[in-house]
Scaffold this motif. Structure first.
Motif, PDB file in Angstrom:
ATOM      1  N   ASP A 269       7.228 -71.682  29.919  1.00 41.29           N
ATOM      2  CA  ASP A 269       7.526 -72.220  31.248  1.00 41.29           C
ATOM      3  C   ASP A 269       7.595 -73.746  31.237  1.00 41.29           C
ATOM      4  O   ASP A 269       8.407 -74.355  31.941  1.00 41.29           O
ATOM      5  CB  ASP A 269       6.469 -71.763  32.260  1.00 41.29           C
ATOM      6  CG  ASP A 269       6.520 -70.268  32.529  1.00 41.29           C
ATOM      7  OD1 ASP A 269       7.546 -69.634  32.191  1.00 41.29           O
ATOM      8  OD2 ASP A 269       5.530 -69.721  33.066  1.00 41.29           O
ATOM      9  N   LEU A 270       6.731 -74.356  30.440  1.00 43.42           N
ATOM     10  CA  LEU A 270       6.683 -75.812  30.361  1.00 43.42           C
ATOM     11  C   LEU A 270       7.757 -76.376  29.432  1.00 43.42           C
ATOM     12  O   LEU A 270       7.976 -77.592  29.388  1.00 43.42           O
ATOM     13  CB  LEU A 270       5.302 -76.269  29.872  1.00 43.42           C
ATOM     14  CG  LEU A 270       4.125 -76.009  30.820  1.00 43.42           C
ATOM     15  CD1 LEU A 270       2.800 -76.298  30.120  1.00 43.42           C
ATOM     16  CD2 LEU A 270       4.248 -76.854  32.085  1.00 43.42           C
ATOM     17  N   GLY A 271       8.393 -75.494  28.682  1.00 42.76           N
ATOM     18  CA  GLY A 271       9.437 -75.938  27.760  1.00 42.76           C
ATOM     19  C   GLY A 271       8.910 -76.642  26.524  1.00 42.76           C
ATOM     20  O   GLY A 271       9.622 -77.472  25.940  1.00 42.76           O
ATOM     21  N   VAL A 272       7.666 -76.314  26.107  1.00 39.69           N
ATOM     22  CA  VAL A 272       7.064 -77.011  24.966  1.00 39.69           C
ATOM     23  C   VAL A 272       6.743 -76.074  23.805  1.00 39.69           C
ATOM     24  O   VAL A 272       6.070 -76.462  22.857  1.00 39.69           O
ATOM     25  CB  VAL A 272       5.789 -77.775  25.394  1.00 39.69           C
ATOM     26  CG1 VAL A 272       6.133 -78.866  26.391  1.00 39.69           C
ATOM     27  CG2 VAL A 272       4.735 -76.829  25.963  1.00 39.69           C
ATOM     28  N   ALA A 273       7.225 -74.828  23.852  1.00 40.96           N
ATOM     29  CA  ALA A 273       6.915 -73.876  22.787  1.00 40.96           C
ATOM     30  C   ALA A 273       7.411 -74.363  21.427  1.00 40.96           C
ATOM     31  O   ALA A 273       6.761 -74.136  20.403  1.00 40.96           O
ATOM     32  CB  ALA A 273       7.517 -72.509  23.110  1.00 40.96           C
ATOM     33  N   GLU A 274       8.559 -75.038  21.423  1.00 41.10           N
ATOM     34  CA  GLU A 274       9.122 -75.498  20.153  1.00 41.10           C
ATOM     35  C   GLU A 274       8.359 -76.678  19.573  1.00 41.10           C
ATOM     36  O   GLU A 274       8.565 -77.037  18.415  1.00 41.10           O
ATOM     37  CB  GLU A 274      10.598 -75.875  20.337  1.00 41.10           C
ATOM     38  CG  GLU A 274      11.500 -74.689  20.624  1.00 41.10           C
ATOM     39  CD  GLU A 274      12.953 -75.075  20.675  1.00 41.10           C
ATOM     40  OE1 GLU A 274      13.262 -76.278  20.528  1.00 41.10           O
ATOM     41  OE2 GLU A 274      13.792 -74.171  20.861  1.00 41.10           O
ATOM     42  N   ASN A 275       7.497 -77.278  20.371  1.00 44.01           N
ATOM     43  CA  ASN A 275       6.732 -78.424  19.885  1.00 44.01           C
ATOM     44  C   ASN A 275       5.234 -78.139  19.908  1.00 44.01           C
ATOM     45  O   ASN A 275       4.435 -79.056  20.028  1.00 44.01           O
ATOM     46  CB  ASN A 275       7.038 -79.669  20.736  1.00 44.01           C
ATOM     47  CG  ASN A 275       6.550 -80.942  20.074  1.00 44.01           C
ATOM     48  OD1 ASN A 275       6.677 -81.112  18.862  1.00 44.01           O
ATOM     49  ND2 ASN A 275       5.964 -81.833  20.855  1.00 44.01           N
ATOM     50  N   THR A 276       4.863 -76.867  19.772  1.00 43.15           N
ATOM     51  CA  THR A 276       3.447 -76.500  19.822  1.00 43.15           C
ATOM     52  C   THR A 276       3.107 -75.512  18.717  1.00 43.15           C
ATOM     53  O   THR A 276       3.683 -74.420  18.645  1.00 43.15           O
ATOM     54  CB  THR A 276       3.085 -75.888  21.180  1.00 43.15           C
ATOM     55  OG1 THR A 276       3.434 -76.796  22.234  1.00 43.15           O
ATOM     56  CG2 THR A 276       1.592 -75.604  21.255  1.00 43.15           C
ATOM     57  N   LEU A 277       2.189 -75.896  17.864  1.00 44.87           N
ATOM     58  CA  LEU A 277       1.631 -74.995  16.864  1.00 44.87           C
ATOM     59  C   LEU A 277       0.485 -74.230  17.501  1.00 44.87           C
ATOM     60  O   LEU A 277      -0.454 -74.828  18.043  1.00 44.87           O
ATOM     61  CB  LEU A 277       1.116 -75.795  15.657  1.00 44.87           C
ATOM     62  CG  LEU A 277       0.269 -75.024  14.639  1.00 44.87           C
ATOM     63  CD1 LEU A 277       1.084 -73.930  13.960  1.00 44.87           C
ATOM     64  CD2 LEU A 277      -0.333 -75.976  13.598  1.00 44.87           C
ATOM     65  N   VAL A 278       0.548 -72.914  17.446  1.00 46.49           N
ATOM     66  CA  VAL A 278      -0.508 -72.052  17.975  1.00 46.49           C
ATOM     67  C   VAL A 278      -1.112 -71.269  16.823  1.00 46.49           C
ATOM     68  O   VAL A 278      -0.398 -70.593  16.072  1.00 46.49           O
ATOM     69  CB  VAL A 278       0.025 -71.080  19.040  1.00 46.49           C
ATOM     70  CG1 VAL A 278      -1.102 -70.175  19.553  1.00 46.49           C
ATOM     71  CG2 VAL A 278       0.665 -71.839  20.206  1.00 46.49           C
ATOM     72  N   ILE A 279      -2.427 -71.358  16.676  1.00 45.00           N
ATOM     73  CA  ILE A 279      -3.148 -70.593  15.662  1.00 45.00           C
ATOM     74  C   ILE A 279      -4.143 -69.689  16.369  1.00 45.00           C
ATOM     75  O   ILE A 279      -4.882 -70.128  17.261  1.00 45.00           O
ATOM     76  CB  ILE A 279      -3.871 -71.515  14.664  1.00 45.00           C
ATOM     77  CG1 ILE A 279      -2.866 -72.327  13.858  1.00 45.00           C
ATOM     78  CG2 ILE A 279      -4.769 -70.703  13.721  1.00 45.00           C
ATOM     79  CD1 ILE A 279      -3.490 -73.321  12.891  1.00 45.00           C
TER      80      ILE A 279
END
Length: 457
Positions: A269-279
């Motif tokens: 929704d925030l448009g930041v999935a491509e710039n976020t590493l999730v572990i």
């Protein structure tokens, strides 16, 4: 230019941080290697985490910092295994030191320009003073300062930084505020506030689930009611009464899965999935406490042991890494890794040098599909002081476990971990030279601690 990360105070460089990725590290509490669908679970539904795995990288040979909570989390935050880390056990005296003696990931990332937050269960010690997570690098903290109170899902008090937050109707086991609802509100608010700023963020969500007590909102228990054959447990200690332990445990895991889904949806929704590493991972093996039994859901998979064991079931944990467009979707790695590798991995990601004296090796090359550039561990090492005292080490082929350290130590047990991943066959007598090498590893990996020692009887 790579910034130096030592023990000096970290100066925040926000302008240089704008091009660095956000980081979300989700840590489950006592979730077993076999508790997720993508790691073989057949009865508990975890569609969101399974989707995270399908779109990310699955680590099949990742290990926790310890086999119980406090040392495992301290290892994670400092990059030092339990032979070197300040915190080596549970208990009120086991806390990271203020100042620059125990440098944390949060301090490093804050120095790299990140805004840092921890929500949930404080990983800086078992019973820390108000504001101590802030002093260890977290700009924002919401949750439990003590691990004792964190056994209860209806706490009367938690902390926002140094300030007490009271829930007047909560009585530990009952109340009107289920603390994970508050955790999720905090997580969502934090992402809304920091998700679209130029400054990257590091969010460490230290969930309680599925740690005992066994408590879940009705909607999650109802999903499994009648679908599992209940086996009521009489002995619960100080935990909440639970007459549907199987349905409740399964519901707790599904609730955690829903939370992961909510976090990932928020990033979209925030448009930041491509710039976020999730572990996503867990702090140690599965528990048999508060009315639960790890064997009910085969929570440790094929592995031997559970929480408080140093066999693989106590320390090998599920791990998934997701970074849209950067980590290959549906990839799997058997890279030998552990919690103490997270510090150097995030340091490299943030273009910071790791603190001196840590034990970890960055697995960033593995994340980015550059396995030919990945450095390898000579061994992983653990020591644990409960249940007679024990220590263990793992290489790419062998696993050595020594029990009864409080009485001088039993003979070292040796397992060919590739041929015998269930650690059923002790082959020490057939490989004396390997046993001798592990004895040297044990001596090399251990340093004395002023807080805890083997109790010779």
């Amino acid at each position: 230019m790579v910034a130096l990360c030592g023990v000096a105070a970290f100066a925040v460089n926000v302008s240089h941080a704008a091009d660095k990725p956000n980081i979300i590290y989700i840590l489950a509490d006592d979730l077993g290697y076999g508790d997720l669908g993508c790691f073989g679970q057949k009865k508990i539904l975890t569609p969101n985490i399974d989707q995270l795995c399908a779109k990310g990288m699955k680590f099949t040979n990742h290990h926790s910092g310890s086999t119980v909570c406090a040392p495992s989390r301290a290892v994670l935050l400092t990059g030092k295994h339990t032979g070197h880390c300040t915190v080596r056990g549970n208990g009120s005296k086991h806390n990271l030191r203020d100042g620059h003696e125990d440098v944390t990931i949060a301090e490093v990332l804050k120095g790299a320009g990140y805004h840092t937050a921890m929500i949930g269960k404080a990983g800086t010690g078992c019973n820390v003073s108000p504001g101590q997570p802030n002093r260890k690098g977290f700009d924002y903290f919401y949750g439990f300062n003590g691990h004792g109170p964190a056994h209860h899902y209806f706490p009367p008090v938690v902390y926002r930084n140094e300030r007490e937050i009271h829930f007047a109707k909560n009585k530990n086991h009952t109340g009107d505020t289920y603390i994970h609802d508050e955790f999720m509100r905090e997580v969502m608010h934090y992402l809304d506030e920091h998700g679209k700023t130029e400054r990257p963020f590091f969010l460490h969500y230290a969930a309680m689930i599925p740690h005992a007590s066994l408590v879940a909102p009705e909607e999650w228990v109802a999903k499994y009611r009648g679908k599992v054959k209940e086996e009521k447990q009489v002995s619960r200690g100080n935990y909440a009464r639970c007459d549907e332990p199987k349905a409740t445990f399964a519901g707790m895991v599904s609730r955690l899965d829903w939370e992961v889904g909510e976090i990932m949806s928020k990033l979209d929704d925030l448009g930041v999935a491509e710039n976020t590493l999730v572990i996503f991972t867990s702090d140690n093996g599965p528990h048999s406490a508060g009315g639960n039994k790890a064997e009910w859901f085969n929570s440790n998979g094929i592995l031997r042991g559970e929480k408080r064991d140093l066999f693989e079931g106590g320390v090998r944990v599920p791990m998934i890494a997701h970074w849209q467009g950067r980590i290959e979707a549906g990839s799997t790695t058997d890279h030998l890794s552990a919690f103490w590798d997270v510090m150097p991995t995030l340091c490299e990601l943030a273009e910071m040098e790791s603190p001196l004296g840590i034990d970890g090796i960055s697995f960033l090359p593995t994340l980015l599909g550059k396995s030919d550039q990945q450095k390898q561990h000579e061994y992983l090492y653990w020591e644990f002081y409960e249940r007679g005292g024990k220590r263990a080490a793992l290489t790419h082929k062998w696993k050595a476990v020594q029990l009864n350290m409080n009485n001088g130590g039993d003979s070292i047990r040796l397992f060919d971990i590739n041929a015998d991943p269930t650690e059923q066959y002790d082959v020490a007598k057939n490989h004396p030279e390997v046993v001798a090498n592990f004895r040297s590893i044990f001596d090399q990996a251990h340093t004395s601690s002023p807080l805890i020692q083997w109790r010779k009887r």
